[in-house]
Write an enzyme that holds these catalytic residues in place. Structure first.
Site, mmCIF file in Angstrom:
data_model
loop_
_atom_site.group_PDB
_atom_site.id
_atom_site.type_symbol
_atom_site.label_atom_id
_atom_site.label_comp_id
_atom_site.label_asym_id
_atom_site.label_seq_id
_atom_site.Cartn_x
_atom_site.Cartn_y
_atom_site.Cartn_z
ATOM 1 C CG HIS A 17 -1.953 -0.899 1.514
ATOM 2 N ND1 HIS A 17 -2.699 -1.769 2.457
ATOM 3 C CD2 HIS A 17 -2.744 -1.419 0.465
ATOM 4 C CE1 HIS A 17 -3.084 -2.152 2.492
ATOM 5 N NE2 HIS A 17 -3.833 -2.748 1.365
ATOM 6 C CE LYS A 41 -11.610 -6.181 2.076
ATOM 7 N NZ LYS A 41 -10.106 -5.963 2.010
ATOM 8 N NE ARG A 90 -3.424 -7.693 -4.311
ATOM 9 C CZ ARG A 90 -4.426 -7.297 -3.285
ATOM 10 N NH1 ARG A 90 -3.129 -8.619 -1.537
ATOM 11 N NH2 ARG A 90 -5.332 -7.398 -3.137
ATOM 12 C CB SER A 128 -4.251 -5.860 5.161
ATOM 13 O OG SER A 128 -3.799 -5.280 4.951
#
Ligand code: ADP
Length: 174
Positions: A17, A41, A90, A128
């Site tokens: 990030h 989430k 990604r 994360s």
């Protein structure tokens, strides 16, 4: 003045990030990192903690500010006076999701452009969830996360161990 918003959950911010934010800040005059208040989430960190960690991680980048938002990302971008929304890519599955979101958001706010930056190779595996899982199991995350996040995850691990005697695993899916 070219301003962009970089929205996300950032639970917590990691070096992938930070890299996207730093590179975006070099393209735009101002970058607003938007910490989404209530993602669908399970969160490990509160909104305040996520803001604080992102501020510490990005304190060396002068044209970046960090703030929380809720509601539509395009509404947050408009309120911030941003012309663009930045996201990081990604893998192919990121692209498919971002493509769908970009087309949806264009329906909602035609004037806001979507800019996707490719990850650096060394951060391509990083999420994360990976950072949390490794840290909460006692692994070394020094090549994955900024110092403030390393400290916060060590504290979180102690806290969880005290509460439950064992560290529960978080979902591995971001
Ligand atoms: P979200 O819940 O919105 O996906 P995240 O905090 O997981 O929020 O990620 C925010 C943005 O950062 C997303 O665009 C994501 O693809 C991107 N991102 C996450 N990890 C990396 C990484 N290792 N390299 C580049 N971009 C990344």
């Amino acid at each position: 003045m070219r301003r962009a918003v970089y929205p996300g959950t950032f639970d917590p911010i990691h070096l992938g990030h930070v890299d996207i934010a730093s590179r975006s800040a070099a393209i735009f005059d101002e970058l607003v990192v938007g910490i989404y208040d209530r993602p669908a989430k399970n969160l490990l960190f509160s909104t305040e903690a996520r803001i604080d960690l992102a501020r510490q991680a990005l304190q060396g980048v002068p044209n970046v500010q960090v703030m929380a938002y809720s509601g539509l990302t395009v509404a947050f971008a408009r309120q911030s006076g941003a012309q663009a929304i930045v996201r990081g890519l990604r893998v192919i599955s990121d692209f498919e999701w971002e493509y769908q979101m970009a087309l949806t958001n264009r329906e909602l706010a035609e004037e806001i452009e979507f800019v996707c930056l490719m990850t650096r190779q060394e951060y391509a595996f990083l999420s994360s969830s990976i950072v949390k899982e490794v840290a909460l199991l006692g692994g070394d995350i020094s090549c994955m996360a900024p110092l403030a996040v390393i400290g916060a995850l060590i504290e979180k691990r102690k806290e969880l161990e005290k509460q439950r005697g064992a560290v529960p695993l978080v979902s591995l899916r971001d």
